[in-house]
Structure formats: C-alpha cells, structure tokens
Design a protein around this motif. Structure first.
Motif, PDB file in Angstrom:
ATOM      1  N   GLY A  41       0.711  -1.187  -0.195  1.00 16.71           N
ATOM      2  CA  GLY A  41       0.038  -0.226   0.049  1.00 16.71           C
ATOM      3  C   GLY A  41       0.738   1.265   0.074  1.00 16.71           C
ATOM      4  N   GLY A  42       2.113   1.296   0.076  1.00 14.40           N
ATOM      5  CA  GLY A  42       2.825   2.537   0.135  1.00 14.40           C
ATOM      6  C   GLY A  42       3.390   2.727   1.684  1.00 14.40           C
ATOM      7  N   PRO A  43       4.050   3.808   1.703  1.00 15.44           N
ATOM      8  CA  PRO A  43       4.587   4.094   3.019  1.00 15.44           C
ATOM      9  C   PRO A  43       3.379   5.187   3.853  1.00 15.44           C
ATOM     10  N   MET A  44       2.570   5.759   3.072  1.00 16.40           N
ATOM     11  CA  MET A  44       1.863   6.741   3.847  1.00 16.40           C
ATOM     12  C   MET A  44       0.332   6.136   4.367  1.00 16.40           C
ATOM     13  N   ASN A  45       0.227   4.664   4.048  1.00 16.46           N
ATOM     14  CA  ASN A  45      -0.949   3.932   4.418  1.00 16.46           C
ATOM     15  C   ASN A  45      -0.607   3.101   5.676  1.00 16.46           C
ATOM     16  N   GLY A  46      -1.676   2.813   6.506  1.00 16.90           N
ATOM     17  CA  GLY A  46      -1.529   1.770   7.747  1.00 16.90           C
ATOM     18  C   GLY A  46      -0.407   2.488   8.705  1.00 16.90           C
ATOM     19  N   ARG A  47      -0.015   1.660   9.545  1.00 15.22           N
ATOM     20  CA  ARG A  47       0.810   2.161  10.531  1.00 15.22           C
ATOM     21  C   ARG A  47       2.280   2.377  10.432  1.00 15.22           C
ATOM     22  N   HIS A  48       2.715   2.430   9.166  1.00 16.81           N
ATOM     23  CA  HIS A  48       4.166   2.595   8.746  1.00 16.81           C
ATOM     24  C   HIS A  48       4.854   3.784   9.502  1.00 16.81           C
ATOM     25  N   GLY A  59      -1.067  -8.984   6.992  1.00 18.08           N
ATOM     26  CA  GLY A  59      -1.268  -7.673   7.155  1.00 18.08           C
ATOM     27  C   GLY A  59      -1.416  -6.889   8.463  1.00 18.08           C
ATOM     28  N   PHE A  60      -1.521  -7.792   9.289  1.00 12.93           N
ATOM     29  CA  PHE A  60      -2.296  -7.530  10.641  1.00 12.93           C
ATOM     30  C   PHE A  60      -1.321  -6.339  11.107  1.00 12.93           C
ATOM     31  N   PHE A  61       0.127  -6.518  10.980  1.00 14.80           N
ATOM     32  CA  PHE A  61       0.762  -5.391  12.034  1.00 14.80           C
ATOM     33  C   PHE A  61       0.750  -4.175  11.483  1.00 14.80           C
ATOM     34  N   THR A  62       0.706  -3.865  10.298  1.00 19.02           N
ATOM     35  CA  THR A  62       0.452  -2.514   9.507  1.00 19.02           C
ATOM     36  C   THR A  62      -0.866  -1.965   9.406  1.00 19.02           C
ATOM     37  N   ARG A  63      -1.803  -2.992   9.304  1.00 17.92           N
ATOM     38  CA  ARG A  63      -3.275  -2.686   9.067  1.00 17.92           C
ATOM     39  C   ARG A  63      -4.407  -2.987   9.826  1.00 17.92           C
ATOM     40  N   GLY A  64      -3.982  -3.958  10.932  1.00 20.40           N
ATOM     41  CA  GLY A  64      -5.002  -4.228  11.753  1.00 20.40           C
ATOM     42  C   GLY A  64      -5.527  -3.470  12.662  1.00 20.40           C
ATOM     43  N   ASP A  65      -6.734  -3.971  13.218  1.00 17.37           N
ATOM     44  CA  ASP A  65      -7.683  -3.148  13.922  1.00 17.37           C
ATOM     45  C   ASP A  65      -7.041  -2.856  15.260  1.00 17.37           C
ATOM     46  N   VAL A  66      -6.275  -1.613  15.696  1.00 14.97           N
ATOM     47  CA  VAL A  66      -5.791  -1.289  16.967  1.00 14.97           C
ATOM     48  C   VAL A  66      -6.897  -1.333  18.255  1.00 14.97           C
ATOM     49  N   SER A  67      -8.186  -1.064  17.824  1.00 17.41           N
ATOM     50  CA  SER A  67      -9.298  -1.132  18.873  1.00 17.41           C
ATOM     51  C   SER A  67      -9.325  -2.457  19.469  1.00 17.41           C
ATOM     52  N   ASN A  68      -8.995  -3.498  18.480  1.00 17.93           N
ATOM     53  CA  ASN A  68      -9.193  -5.066  19.118  1.00 17.93           C
ATOM     54  C   ASN A  68      -7.782  -5.353  20.111  1.00 17.93           C
ATOM     55  N   ALA A  69      -8.272  -5.816  21.218  1.00 14.22           N
ATOM     56  CA  ALA A  69      -7.290  -5.894  22.245  1.00 14.22           C
ATOM     57  C   ALA A  69      -6.415  -7.088  21.901  1.00 14.22           C
ATOM     58  N   VAL A 116      -5.665  -7.890  18.805  1.00 11.03           N
ATOM     59  CA  VAL A 116      -4.660  -7.670  17.758  1.00 11.03           C
ATOM     60  C   VAL A 116      -3.430  -6.588  18.171  1.00 11.03           C
ATOM     61  N   ARG A 117      -3.850  -5.783  19.073  1.00  8.48           N
ATOM     62  CA  ARG A 117      -3.137  -4.702  19.584  1.00  8.48           C
ATOM     63  C   ARG A 117      -2.153  -5.618  20.693  1.00  8.48           C
ATOM     64  N   ARG A 118      -2.211  -6.684  21.110  1.00  8.54           N
ATOM     65  CA  ARG A 118      -1.625  -7.481  22.017  1.00  8.54           C
ATOM     66  C   ARG A 118      -0.227  -7.969  21.053  1.00  8.54           C
ATOM     67  N   ASP A 119      -0.795  -8.761  20.015  1.00 11.65           N
ATOM     68  CA  ASP A 119       0.089  -9.488  19.043  1.00 11.65           C
ATOM     69  C   ASP A 119       0.882  -8.085  18.480  1.00 11.65           C
ATOM     70  N   MET A 120       0.318  -6.892  18.025  1.00 12.15           N
ATOM     71  CA  MET A 120       1.222  -5.972  17.362  1.00 12.15           C
ATOM     72  C   MET A 120       2.253  -5.633  18.313  1.00 12.15           C
ATOM     73  N   ASP A 121       2.177  -5.404  19.657  1.00  9.85           N
ATOM     74  CA  ASP A 121       2.975  -5.125  20.607  1.00  9.85           C
ATOM     75  C   ASP A 121       4.272  -6.118  20.806  1.00  9.85           C
ATOM     76  N   GLN A 122       3.852  -7.485  20.735  1.00  8.81           N
ATOM     77  CA  GLN A 122       4.522  -8.533  20.797  1.00  8.81           C
ATOM     78  C   GLN A 122       5.421  -8.700  19.703  1.00  8.81           C
ATOM     79  N   GLY A 123       4.768  -8.492  18.585  1.00 12.28           N
ATOM     80  CA  GLY A 123       5.732  -8.451  17.331  1.00 12.28           C
ATOM     81  C   GLY A 123       6.634  -7.351  17.421  1.00 12.28           C
ATOM     82  N   PHE A 124       6.373  -6.008  17.721  1.00 11.37           N
ATOM     83  CA  PHE A 124       7.285  -5.101  17.862  1.00 11.37           C
ATOM     84  C   PHE A 124       8.386  -5.443  19.113  1.00 11.37           C
ATOM     85  N   GLN A 125       8.236  -5.852  19.969  1.00 12.02           N
ATOM     86  CA  GLN A 125       9.093  -6.357  21.067  1.00 12.02           C
ATOM     87  C   GLN A 125       9.971  -7.457  20.431  1.00 12.02           C
ATOM     88  N   LEU A 126       9.468  -8.448  19.865  1.00 12.17           N
ATOM     89  CA  LEU A 126      10.382  -9.455  19.189  1.00 12.17           C
ATOM     90  C   LEU A 126      11.197  -8.992  18.379  1.00 12.17           C
TER      91      LEU A 126
END
Length: 227
Positions: free
Chosen positions: A14-21, A195-205, A207-217
């Motif tokens: 989707g390019g650099p200016m979409n999602g959570r990049h 695509g969840f890490f850059t485009r997942g629903d951050v309001s879903n607890a 999904v947010r947990r797995d985003m945080d875990q992915g970042f930590q890893l």
C-alpha cells in the motif's frame, strides 16, 4: 536520540503513507535507532486508502510497483539510503524490517551480493512476508531469494502465510544452515491475518497485543545484532 545503528523500513504494497508505517518508524526511533523509510513506489500509492469500490483503480499502479526491478531500481533506492546513513550520519550498523512486499526487499538487501558491498548490513526482520508472491513478478524463484540471504533473519508469519514460511518450514531450515545465520528464527501469530501489523484493528485488544509482541520481538532481535 543519536545512535550509531539504524533501521531501514520497507513498506507494504500500500505504500509508506498507509497503515501504521509511520507509527512503527516512530516506535523504533523512540528506542534509540535512526530510522529511514524510503518510498519504494515513488509516490504512486496515495496516502489513505480509497473507498472499497475505488480500490481496483489502484491495481495497475500496484502491479507496476511489484515489477520494479531490484537491479537498477529498488537496489539503487536502498543503496542511496545506505550511503546517506554511513557517509553523512556515520552509521556503523544497519538492520532492515519489512512488511508484506517489504519482506522481499529485506531478503534482497540481506543477500550475499548486497552485504559483500555493504558491510554495515547486519540483519533483517520480516512481518507477514510476501516473498513467495513478489518473486514471480520479478522473474525469480522464491527459494533462490531465500538461499541468497547471508545475514540473520527473524521472520514473523501469520496463519495466512504458506506452510513453508511458518515455524519448522523450509524457510527456517534454509536460514539456519550457515553458522553466521544460526540466530535466525521463524515465528507465527496463528490467529492473525496477513497484514495485521501495519493494518490491523488497533481497537481490538487481541490484535493490539500481538502488534506489541511483534514489535518487542523485533526490538530484541535488533538489539542482539545491532549493538
């Protein structure tokens, strides 16, 4: 924060200016790294995704972007960034992270041919990788791309990736075959979609947990190889 280590972030289809990049760039910068996210699609993907009924209008640009060659195009973009980091900023160690399409960029950047010329490249992280999908657009075999890698890799797949890209699959076996890459590993978020890490629903607890875990890893992997 000034650091002698940097991270090059390769965006998704989707390019650099979409999602959570941009947010992800800020997260790594807050951890002390110099972070660069080049626009590998040269502005062809607009900021903000259009309504669903207009998405097909982006397909021609997406296909064209997938066909941007490594030699003379994407490689030149990455080399320009590396030159700036090392020559202008004095960076000594560089890690790469990519999402979806960006995982192909990570693997190519960490190839033997590239690291022979750019000794500052130390490792790569790939989230929900699409190397298997991008390689055919390049006229490549995905296994040639994987086998050419010569720096440790962390691959974090989802339930949607092929079995070869999941723990215990062919990718992991190939990545750990060299002593220099023995610290490579493949993990999985089995309940997440591609695509969840850059485009997942951050309001879903969850999904947010797995985003945080992915970042930590990723952060731990970079700390191991860029310190």
């Amino acid at each position: 924060q000034k650091s002698n280590a940097a991270i090059i972030l390769a965006h998704d289809i989707g390019g650099p200016m979409n999602g959570r990049h941009v947010e992800v760039c800020d997260q790594f910068a807050a951890a002390g790294y110099t972070v660069v996210m080049p626009d590998l699609f040269k502005g062809s993907m607009p900021a903000g995704m259009p309504p669903w009924y207009k998405v097909p209008l982006l397909l021609p640009a997406a296909v064209k972007n997938l066909r941007r060659r490594w030699k003379g195009e994407v490689e030149e973009d990455i080399s320009t960034v590396l030159e700036h980091l090392t020559t202008d900023l004095g960076i000594e160690k560089v890690g790469t992270i990519g999402f979806c399409y960006g995982a192909w960029v990570v693997f190519k950047t960490c190839s033997n041919e590239m690291v022979t010329r750019q000794q500052t490249i130390r490792c790569g992280v790939s989230m929900h990788p699409s190397v298997h999908s991008v390689a055919p657009f390049q006229g490549e075999d995905q296994w040639d791309v994987v086998e050419a890698v010569d720096r440790p890799q962390l691959v974090l797949s989802t339930g949607g990736e092929p079995k070869e890209w999941k723990p215990g699959g062919r990718v992991e076996k190939l990545l750990v075959r060299k002593d220099s890459m023995a610290s490579s590993s493949v993990g999985i978020f089995p309940d997440r979609l591609h695509g969840f890490f850059t485009r997942g629903d951050v309001s879903n607890a969850d999904v947010r947990r797995d985003m945080d875990q992915g970042f930590q890893l990723s952060l731990e992997f970079f700390a191991r190889h860029l310190q």
